[in-house]
Motif scaffolding. Structure first.
Motif, short mmCIF file in Angstrom:
data_model
loop_
_atom_site.label_atom_id
_atom_site.label_comp_id
_atom_site.label_asym_id
_atom_site.label_seq_id
_atom_site.Cartn_x
_atom_site.Cartn_y
_atom_site.Cartn_z
N SER A 451 0.83 -1.21 0.00
CA SER A 451 0.00 0.00 0.00
C SER A 451 0.86 1.26 0.00
CB SER A 451 -0.92 -0.02 1.23
OG SER A 451 -1.66 1.17 1.31
N GLU A 452 1.88 1.27 0.85
CA GLU A 452 2.74 2.45 0.95
C GLU A 452 3.50 2.68 -0.35
OE1 GLU A 452 4.83 5.73 2.41
OE2 GLU A 452 2.98 4.74 3.09
N ARG A 453 3.99 1.61 -0.94
CA ARG A 453 4.79 1.72 -2.16
C ARG A 453 3.96 2.27 -3.31
NH1 ARG A 453 6.43 -2.96 -2.01
NH2 ARG A 453 4.90 -3.97 -3.35
N MET A 454 2.74 1.81 -3.45
CA MET A 454 1.92 2.23 -4.58
C MET A 454 1.35 3.63 -4.39
SD MET A 454 0.07 -0.97 -6.34
CE MET A 454 0.16 0.01 -7.82
N LEU A 455 1.03 3.99 -3.16
CA LEU A 455 0.30 5.24 -2.94
C LEU A 455 1.17 6.39 -2.46
CD1 LEU A 455 -2.88 3.81 -1.17
CD2 LEU A 455 -2.58 4.33 -3.59
N ARG A 456 2.45 6.13 -2.17
CA ARG A 456 3.29 7.16 -1.59
C ARG A 456 3.29 8.47 -2.38
NH1 ARG A 456 9.26 5.48 -0.56
NH2 ARG A 456 8.20 4.20 1.02
N PRO A 457 3.43 8.47 -3.71
CA PRO A 457 3.43 9.75 -4.44
C PRO A 457 2.15 10.54 -4.23
CG PRO A 457 4.31 8.00 -5.82
CD PRO A 457 3.73 7.34 -4.62
N LEU A 458 1.01 9.85 -4.16
CA LEU A 458 -0.26 10.56 -3.95
C LEU A 458 -0.36 11.09 -2.52
CD1 LEU A 458 -2.81 8.24 -5.81
CD2 LEU A 458 -1.31 10.03 -6.72
N ILE A 459 0.09 10.29 -1.57
CA ILE A 459 0.04 10.72 -0.16
C ILE A 459 0.88 11.98 0.03
CG2 ILE A 459 0.65 10.08 2.21
CD1 ILE A 459 0.13 7.15 1.39
N GLU A 460 2.09 11.95 -0.52
CA GLU A 460 2.99 13.09 -0.36
C GLU A 460 2.45 14.33 -1.08
OE1 GLU A 460 6.69 11.62 -1.77
OE2 GLU A 460 7.17 10.54 0.10
N TYR A 461 1.84 14.12 -2.25
CA TYR A 461 1.27 15.25 -2.99
C TYR A 461 0.13 15.87 -2.17
CZ TYR A 461 -0.83 18.05 -6.69
OH TYR A 461 -1.32 19.11 -7.42
N ASP A 462 -0.77 15.03 -1.65
CA ASP A 462 -1.90 15.55 -0.86
C ASP A 462 -1.42 16.30 0.37
OD1 ASP A 462 -3.72 14.59 -2.66
OD2 ASP A 462 -4.35 12.88 -1.45
N LEU A 463 -0.37 15.80 1.01
CA LEU A 463 0.15 16.47 2.20
C LEU A 463 0.78 17.81 1.86
CD1 LEU A 463 1.78 13.45 4.10
CD2 LEU A 463 -0.30 14.69 4.74
N ASP A 464 1.48 17.86 0.76
CA ASP A 464 2.16 19.09 0.37
C ASP A 464 1.21 20.15 -0.18
OD1 ASP A 464 4.55 17.99 1.15
OD2 ASP A 464 5.13 17.36 -0.88
#
Length: 530
Positions: A451-464
């Motif tokens: 889950s972390e590997r696939m979604l990390r770019p989206l998670i980081e984008y949403d946080l930023d």
């Protein structure tokens, strides 16, 4: 309901009762260990098993009329100087002492008796009176000073402790402490497991300390049978009884275990009056129980099974199902209990955040939960409500499976919260095989890593950027092949939704028209759980 035996609810609480409470007074054994008594080389001749009797006072007398001067609980010191020689008279004297009854009899050997008279020994043994002989002379005044000093000191200390505990428990009630916290504090004070149960013998709150929740195994049947070594105090006020506080066996307490229990019961009663709602205790207890299950705050499956069964939800040999409901109605817990009853069993219900209520339902193993049965019960649950969504997890056979079923129901409900509709909708995990698979492996670190590997770019984008790409992706995978419906579920216009999808594809470097990619992302979202 039958009245509990030994209930102190009608007893008058007198200050002088403190002197009679075990744990406040020294015992005969304690007195014999005092230096002033050790000097007399004491020897116990009878009733060794009764040396733990409390000594209320010390009385010195050589008269045969001493029993008439005693109130009970005294340790009688004597040289026997005034005692009769006739065996029958001496035996009758012991009988009168037993009827008082005294804590024990101390005979100083020497001037009157070189050895204890056989009749005296036999009579004390028959009557169960501890008979102690002193082989050396001691000053009885020194004995009385030592014992009375200790009694007065311990009574004074008991009163101080009672005052501190009074402040503790009244403070807890005035601050609005929950029943489970008050029970927890009481157990720590008594250093013994404590249970708060309702009038149906269902556990509302419990603190088992090191004993573990296994002490709750078979609780209802055990609680309905009088337990000689339990201390039971009713929780009541204004003539209305709500339940019982039960302390399991433990060490004596300086302030008296019963007194401590009564103070805690008063604190609970005050809190109960303040709550007003008749179901408040039940609601809090069930929320705590389901919270402990979902948070894995239990030592073993056996422990949490005992806790659920003690709270009124049978586990063994039953079909267990987790339910999550979203609706705006204020009486959803009551409706959920009625829903469970319609299906054929009891439920434990707890409200969670965002207008979602979860429940654990226990059904007979033979129950067939057909769609028709569930739909009919759900319509009753949602009667008069503009909209309700009912999500059901898979049927389980134990608490571990029940935990998974509740998680499935919650995830199923979350995956549809973006959809709008009216009336009642029933969601069953059997129709969501991917969700069931992910839930079954929810704690596997490999799934979490995926889950972390696939979604990390989206998670980081949403946080930023304060973005919503994860929610957009969730809406997309919920309606594969239907971007118009996905955009509506995401509350976005089609053009904005398409822009978000293009950005997601760029960030993840994937093609969202590829079925395998969409499935992998869907699994990653489910594993993330929101």
């Amino acid at each position: 309901m039958s009245e509990r035996r030994g209930s102190p609810s009608t007893d008058t609480d007198r200050p002088e009762d403190v002197a009679h409470r075990p744990g406040v007074l020294p015992t005969v054994r304690d007195v014999l260990r005092m230096p002033v008594m050790v000097q007399g080389r004491p020897e116990v001749l009878t009733a060794v098993e009764s040396l733990d009797r409390p000594v209320r006072w010390v009385h010195v007398s050589d008269s045969m009329g001493a029993p008439d001067l005693l109130d009970g609980g005294e340790l009688l010191l004597s040289t026997g100087a005034g005692w009769a020689d006739d065996p029958d008279t001496l035996a009758a004297f012991v009988g009168r002492l037993a009827s008082v009854p005294i804590a024990g009899l101390v005979l100083e050997l020497g001037a009157r008796f070189v050895t204890a008279p056989p009749t005296l020994v036999a009579a004390c043994r028959f009557r169960g009176i501890p008979l102690i002989v002193l082989h050396r002379v001691v000053k009885f005044v020194a004995v009385t000073e030592a014992v009375h000093g200790r009694i007065i000191h311990e009574q004074t200390e008991a009163l101080r402790v009672r005052d501190r505990l009074h402040d503790l428990f009244i403070g807890l009630s005035l601050r609005g402490s929950t029943p489970d916290y008050i029970v927890s504090q009481l157990a720590k004070v008594l250093r013994a497991p404590v249970v708060l149960e309702d009038l149906s013998h269902r556990v509302v709150a419990v603190e088992t300390l090191d004993a573990g929740d296994e002490v709750l195994v078979g609780w209802e049947s055990t609680s309905r049978s009088p337990q000689a070594d339990w201390l039971v105090v009713p929780v009541e006020a204004r003539g209305l009884r709500w339940g019982y506080l039960i302390a399991l066996p433990g060490e004596p307490h300086t302030a008296g275990r019963e007194q401590v229990m009564q103070q805690a019961a008063v604190a609970l009663a005050i809190g109960r009056l303040a709550d007003g709602d008749a179901d408040e205790w039940t609601r809090r207890g069930q929320e705590q129980l389901l919270g402990d299950l979902l948070g894995a705050r239990f030592a073993s499956s056996a422990a949490v099974t005992a806790r659920f069964e003690a709270a009124g939800l049978p586990i063994a040999g039953r079909g267990l199902i987790g339910v999550a409901v979203a609706s705006a109605t204020t009486d959803l817990p009551a409706r959920l209990r009625a829903f469970a009853s319609e299906l054929g069993g009891p439920a434990i219900v707890a409200a969670s955040s965002a207008g979602v209520t979860i429940a654990a339902i226990s059904l007979p193993a033979s129950t067939l939960l057909t769609d028709a049965v569930v739909d009919r019960a759900a319509r009753g649950l949602a009667a008069g409500v503009p909209e309700a969504v009912v999500a059901l997890g898979a049927v389980a056979q134990d608490v571990a499976g029940l935990l998974g079923s509740i998680q499935e129901a919650g995830e199923l409900l979350r995956s549809t919260t973006s959809e709008r509709g009216s009336g009642v909708r029933v969601l069953r995990v059997q129709r969501r095989p991917l969700l069931r698979l992910v839930t079954a492996f929810a704690d596997d670190p490999r799934l979490q890593a995926h889950s972390e590997r696939m979604l990390r770019p989206l998670i980081e984008y949403d946080l930023d950027h304060g973005g919503d790409l994860l929610e957009v992706l969730r809406a997309y995978v919920s309606f594969p092949g239907n971007r118009t419906k996905a955009a509506s579920a995401g509350h976005l216009s089609r053009s904005v939704f398409y822009q978000r999808i293009a950005l997601i594809e760029d960030l993840l470097d994937v093609d969202l028209d590829d079925g395998e990619t969409v499935s992998a992302l869907h699994a990653a979202l489910l594993a993330r759980r929101g």
